[in-house]
Design a protein around this motif. Sequence first.
Motif, PDB file in Angstrom:
ATOM      1  N   ARG A 134     -47.053  -7.825  -3.774  1.00  0.00           N
ATOM      2  CA  ARG A 134     -47.376  -7.883  -2.350  1.00  0.00           C
ATOM      3  C   ARG A 134     -47.495  -9.348  -1.899  1.00  0.00           C
ATOM      4  NH1 ARG A 134     -50.174  -4.340   1.261  1.00  0.00           N
ATOM      5  NH2 ARG A 134     -49.393  -2.628  -0.024  1.00  0.00           N
ATOM      6  N   GLN A 135     -48.075 -10.177  -2.762  1.00  0.00           N
ATOM      7  CA  GLN A 135     -48.233 -11.592  -2.421  1.00  0.00           C
ATOM      8  C   GLN A 135     -46.890 -12.305  -2.369  1.00  0.00           C
ATOM      9  OE1 GLN A 135     -50.953 -12.569  -5.567  1.00  0.00           O
ATOM     10  NE2 GLN A 135     -52.774 -12.208  -4.311  1.00  0.00           N
ATOM     11  N   THR A 151     -48.418 -11.269   1.825  1.00  0.00           N
ATOM     12  CA  THR A 151     -49.532 -10.326   1.804  1.00  0.00           C
ATOM     13  C   THR A 151     -49.961  -9.933   3.211  1.00  0.00           C
ATOM     14  OG1 THR A 151     -51.721  -9.915   0.816  1.00  0.00           O
ATOM     15  CG2 THR A 151     -51.321 -12.085   1.798  1.00  0.00           C
ATOM     16  N   ASN A 152     -50.779  -8.894   3.314  1.00  0.00           N
ATOM     17  CA  ASN A 152     -51.322  -8.497   4.616  1.00  0.00           C
ATOM     18  C   ASN A 152     -52.761  -8.050   4.439  1.00  0.00           C
ATOM     19  OD1 ASN A 152     -51.343  -5.664   3.856  1.00  0.00           O
ATOM     20  ND2 ASN A 152     -49.139  -5.674   4.222  1.00  0.00           N
ATOM     21  N   ASP A 153     -53.391  -7.679   5.529  1.00  0.00           N
ATOM     22  CA  ASP A 153     -54.827  -7.386   5.512  1.00  0.00           C
ATOM     23  C   ASP A 153     -55.192  -6.191   4.635  1.00  0.00           C
ATOM     24  OD1 ASP A 153     -55.218  -9.481   7.233  1.00  0.00           O
ATOM     25  OD2 ASP A 153     -55.302  -8.249   9.046  1.00  0.00           O
ATOM     26  N   THR A 154     -54.236  -5.284   4.401  1.00  0.00           N
ATOM     27  CA  THR A 154     -54.552  -4.079   3.625  1.00  0.00           C
ATOM     28  C   THR A 154     -54.199  -4.211   2.151  1.00  0.00           C
ATOM     29  OG1 THR A 154     -52.394  -3.029   3.993  1.00  0.00           O
ATOM     30  CG2 THR A 154     -54.086  -2.697   5.687  1.00  0.00           C
TER      31      THR A 154
END
Length: 225
Positions: free
Chosen positions: A102-103, A107-110
């Motif tokens: 994801r990184q 990445t995102n807040d979730t």
Amino acid sequence: MTKIYGEGENKVKALDNATLSVEQGEIVLIVGSSGSGKSTLLNMIGLLDRPTKGKIFIDGVDTTTLDDDKISSFRNKKLGFIFQFSNLLTDLTVLENVLLPRQIGGTNDTAEKDAKDLLKAVGLGDQMYKRANKISGGQAQRAAIARGLINKPSIVLADEPTGNLDSVTSETIVQLMKSMAKKLNQTFVIVTHDRQHFGDVDKVITIKDGKAFEGDMPPEMEVVA
């Protein structure tokens, strides 16, 4: 698709006009003897190599038209990977390992919540803050499954995911993948020597001499007493 390595007298046809169609939510096994071409097929689907001839469509996209940069981005977003060895980074925690794809993609807040939810789903809710070298082989492979799912990929490609595990742990990993396929409508394409561990699946593709046959054993491979 066809894949040829080398030239002239050294030319080897690793895949010979192999065709494979996979629907969302299916578990598909790719089986065959060593050197038959099954890992080459997985590498083609995983966009780790390009076919000499033929096309690979994933979610309606002809991936053979993408340049290297676009392939890397597409692979990270659309494909998850599980290998024979978990390949966790030992100096990171289990949670940090799961977050890596994801990184890489941004990445995102979730992200952290998603990773924790996946780790709980694969039975590692109490192991997520341990260093990766402090958990068992079976737990590491569970973490690898969570890592393969973190980007919600269209397909998870698994290369001998039970090959480094004992029979009891292998059965646990197989049932976990089947459970995740059903729960998340997740597609798995799995190369394996352990056909018997997987029981009923949606589709089996047997590779022999680079050719693909649907089913466990095409007639010409049967041994006649």
